[in-house]
Design an enzyme around this catalytic site. Structure first.
Site, mmCIF file in Angstrom:
data_model
loop_
_atom_site.group_PDB
_atom_site.id
_atom_site.type_symbol
_atom_site.label_atom_id
_atom_site.label_comp_id
_atom_site.label_asym_id
_atom_site.label_seq_id
_atom_site.Cartn_x
_atom_site.Cartn_y
_atom_site.Cartn_z
ATOM 1 N N ASN A 132 8.374 -3.354 15.554
ATOM 2 C CA ASN A 132 9.078 -3.253 17.036
ATOM 3 C C ASN A 132 8.463 -1.778 17.637
ATOM 4 O O ASN A 132 8.845 -1.314 18.277
ATOM 5 C CB ASN A 132 10.784 -1.994 16.625
ATOM 6 C CG ASN A 132 11.162 -2.546 15.306
ATOM 7 O OD1 ASN A 132 11.489 -4.685 15.977
ATOM 8 N ND2 ASN A 132 12.000 -2.318 15.173
ATOM 9 N N ASN A 181 10.791 -2.436 22.870
ATOM 10 C CA ASN A 181 9.697 -1.177 23.288
ATOM 11 C C ASN A 181 7.979 -1.864 23.746
ATOM 12 O O ASN A 181 6.917 -1.079 23.734
ATOM 13 C CB ASN A 181 8.995 -0.308 22.021
ATOM 14 C CG ASN A 181 10.181 0.369 21.524
ATOM 15 O OD1 ASN A 181 11.176 0.734 22.149
ATOM 16 N ND2 ASN A 181 10.428 0.623 19.377
ATOM 17 N N TYR A 218 6.370 0.179 16.908
ATOM 18 C CA TYR A 218 5.758 1.420 16.803
ATOM 19 C C TYR A 218 4.307 1.550 16.546
ATOM 20 O O TYR A 218 3.151 0.102 16.601
ATOM 21 C CB TYR A 218 6.645 2.106 15.666
ATOM 22 C CG TYR A 218 7.863 2.195 16.103
ATOM 23 C CD1 TYR A 218 8.521 3.061 17.016
ATOM 24 C CD2 TYR A 218 8.767 1.241 15.662
ATOM 25 C CE1 TYR A 218 9.665 2.906 17.900
ATOM 26 C CE2 TYR A 218 10.203 1.767 16.025
ATOM 27 C CZ TYR A 218 11.035 2.626 17.119
ATOM 28 O OH TYR A 218 11.531 2.737 17.857
ATOM 29 N N HIS A 247 7.572 0.898 7.535
ATOM 30 C CA HIS A 247 7.499 0.549 9.421
ATOM 31 C C HIS A 247 6.339 -0.025 10.374
ATOM 32 O O HIS A 247 5.323 0.115 11.404
ATOM 33 C CB HIS A 247 8.239 1.325 9.881
ATOM 34 C CG HIS A 247 8.642 0.953 11.079
ATOM 35 N ND1 HIS A 247 9.078 -0.430 11.598
ATOM 36 C CD2 HIS A 247 10.519 1.709 11.983
ATOM 37 C CE1 HIS A 247 9.512 -0.727 12.912
ATOM 38 N NE2 HIS A 247 10.483 0.167 12.775
#
Ligand code: 8OZ
Length: 366
Positions: A181, A238, A183, A178
Site C-alpha cells: 500500500n 498512496n 508505505y 506491512h
C-alpha cells in the site's frame, strides 16, 4: 448452506491451527489513546468480538514514532504500548482466537506534525506522494519527505526487529510485515518512489533489499513460522507505482520463500478497489511460495469458495465485512445477511461503528 466450501475447514499455519480459512484483514481504525499511541480497552473488546476468525491481523502498528503517518494509530515500540497490546492478546486468547500484529513504517506517507521534533517524514527519495493523510481531525496533504541516508537504514531494520520482540512479549501468535500500500517497504521496492543509486535503489534486487532484510531480521527474531508479509504488487494506493511489477514480485516472493515465511498476504488489484486494475499473474506468486497464500481484496463467499476450491489460495482475508460483522464466520456459515458498514466511523471516534455492530443472536433477541 448447501454450496460445498473449504472456507470453514481448518488450516495449519506454521505451529498454529486455524479453525477456518477466514482472516480478518488489518484495518486502520485510529482509536489508539494519545499521547502514547497505546491501544486501549475498547480495542480489546473489538478484537475479542471478532475472535472466531481463523486469524485476526491487527490494524497496522508503527514500529517507531517516525513510522507513524496518521493520527491515533497504535505503536508497538514502547512499554506502555506492549502492555496495551498484551490485554488485547489475552482477551482474544481467552475467547479462543489467534492474533498477529501488523508491523508498519509509513515512510513518506506522513505529516511533520506526527514526526519526532516536527521533522520531515522519511522516504527512499525526496519525492512527495500525491495523497492525503489524516491528522488533527481532518485530511491533509502528506508532507514533503527527505531521502533516508544510507547510514539510517540499519536503524529502521532494528526498529522492525525490536517491534517483533515486543510483539512476542505482548503475547501475539505472530507478526505480519506491512510491505504493501505505498508505505516504506513498498516505496523502496517500487521504482515510482525509489530513485536511489546506492545498494537500496536501482535494480530489482537493490529495491527489494529493505523488504527482504526486514523479513530476515523479523523472522530470525520470532521465527519464520510466525512471520507473514503483506504485499500489493499493482496497487496505486498512496500514489505508488512500478514500471514492471511482475519480475519485481516474482523475485521478492522467491526470496521470501527462501526465508520460509509462513504466509504471503496478497492484495490482488487496487487496495479496496477494482481487482482487475492492472494485469498481474498472481498464480506465479502462488507457485513460487511453499507457505500459505492469503488472498485479499473484494472477496465474498462465492469468490472465496471458488478460489479455495481451485487451490489458488489457502486463506481469504476480509476487511470491511469484518468491521461491520463481528460474527462474519457464523453469518457466512448460515448464509445470513451481512450488516452494512458505516464509512463515517472507520477512522477515529469511540465505540460507535467499532464495538457496537450487532451479532446474529443480538438481532434475534431484539
Ligand atoms: C486506511 C487508512 C489509513 C491507513 C493501509 C494502513 O492501507 C493502511 C491504511 C488504510 O494499509
Amino acid at each position: 448452506m448447501s454450496t460445498p466450501t473449504k472456507l470453514f475447514e481448518p488450516f495449519k499455519l506454521g505451529p498454529i491451527t486455524l479453525p477456518n480459512r477466514l482472516v480478518m484483514a488489518p484495518l486502520t481504525r485510529n482509536r489508539a489513546v494519545p499521547p502514547g499511541m497505546v491501544p486501549g480497552p475498547l480495542a480489546a473488546e473489538y478484537y475479542g468480538q471478532r475472535a472466531s476468525a481463523g486469524l485476526l491481523i491487527t490494524e497496522a502498528s508503527q514500529v517507531s514514532q517516525q513510522g507513524q503517518g496518521y493520527q491515533d494509530t497504535p505503536g508497538i515500540y514502547s512499554k506502555e504500548q506492549v502492555a496495551g497490546w498484551r490485554k488485547i492478546t489475552e482477551r482474544v486468547h481467552e475467547l479462543g482466537g489467534r492474533i498477529f500484529i501488523q508491523l508498519w513504517h509509513v515512510g513518506r506517507i506522513s505529516h511533520t506534525s506526527l514526526q519526532p521534533s516536527g521533522g520531515k517524514p522519511v522516504a527512499p527519495s525526496a519525492i512527495r506522494a500525491n495523497t492525503k493523510t489524516f491528522v488533527g481531525g481532518s485530511f491533509a496533504d502528506v508532507s514533503e519527505p527527505r531521502a533516508l541516508e544510507l547510514s539510517e537504514i540499519p536503524g529502521i531494520i532494528d526498529d522492525f526487529k525490536r517491534a517483533a520482540a515486543n510483539a512476542r512479549e505482548a503475547g501475539f501468535d505472530g507478526v505480519e510485515i506491512h510491505g504493501a500500500n505505498g508505505y516504506l517497504l513498498d516505496q523502496f521496492a517500487k521504482d515510482g518512489a525509489n530513485k536511489r543509486t546506492d545498494a537500496y535503489g536501482g535494480s530489482i534486487e537493490s529495491r527489494a533489499r529493505l523488504m527482504l532484510e526486514v523479513s530476515k531480521v523479523v523472522s530470525a527474531e520470532i521465527g519464520a513460522e510466525r512471520t507473514g508479509i503483506r504485499i500489493s504488487p499493482v496497487t496505486p494506493a498512496n500514489d505508488i507505482s512500478d514500471s514492471n511489477p511482475q519480475p519485481l514480485f516474482d523475485y521478492i516472493v522467491d526470496q521470501l520463500n527462501a526465508l520460509k515465511l509462513v504466509y504471503i498476504h496478497v492484495i490482488e488489484g487496487a487496495t479496496g478497489g477494482p481487482r482487475d486494475i492492472a494485469p498481474f499473474d498472481y498464480a506465479s506468486l502462488r507457485k513460487r511460495f511453499s507457505g500459505a497464500y492469503v488472498a485479499n481484496n473484494a472477496y465474498d463467499f462465492e469468490l472465496a469458495t471458488k478460489v479455495l476450491a481451485e487451490g489458488a489460495a489457502d486463506l481469504i482475508a476480509f476487511g470491511k465485512p469484518f468491521i461491520s460483522n463481528p460474527d462474519l464466520v457464523e453469518r457466512l456459515k448460515r448464509g445470513a445477511p451481512l450488516n452494512d458498514w458505516d464509512k463515517a466511523t472507520f477512522y477515529g471516534g469511540g465505540a460507535k461503528g467499532y464495538t457496537d455492530y450487532p451479532v446474529l443472536e443480538t438481532e434475534a433477541a431484539e
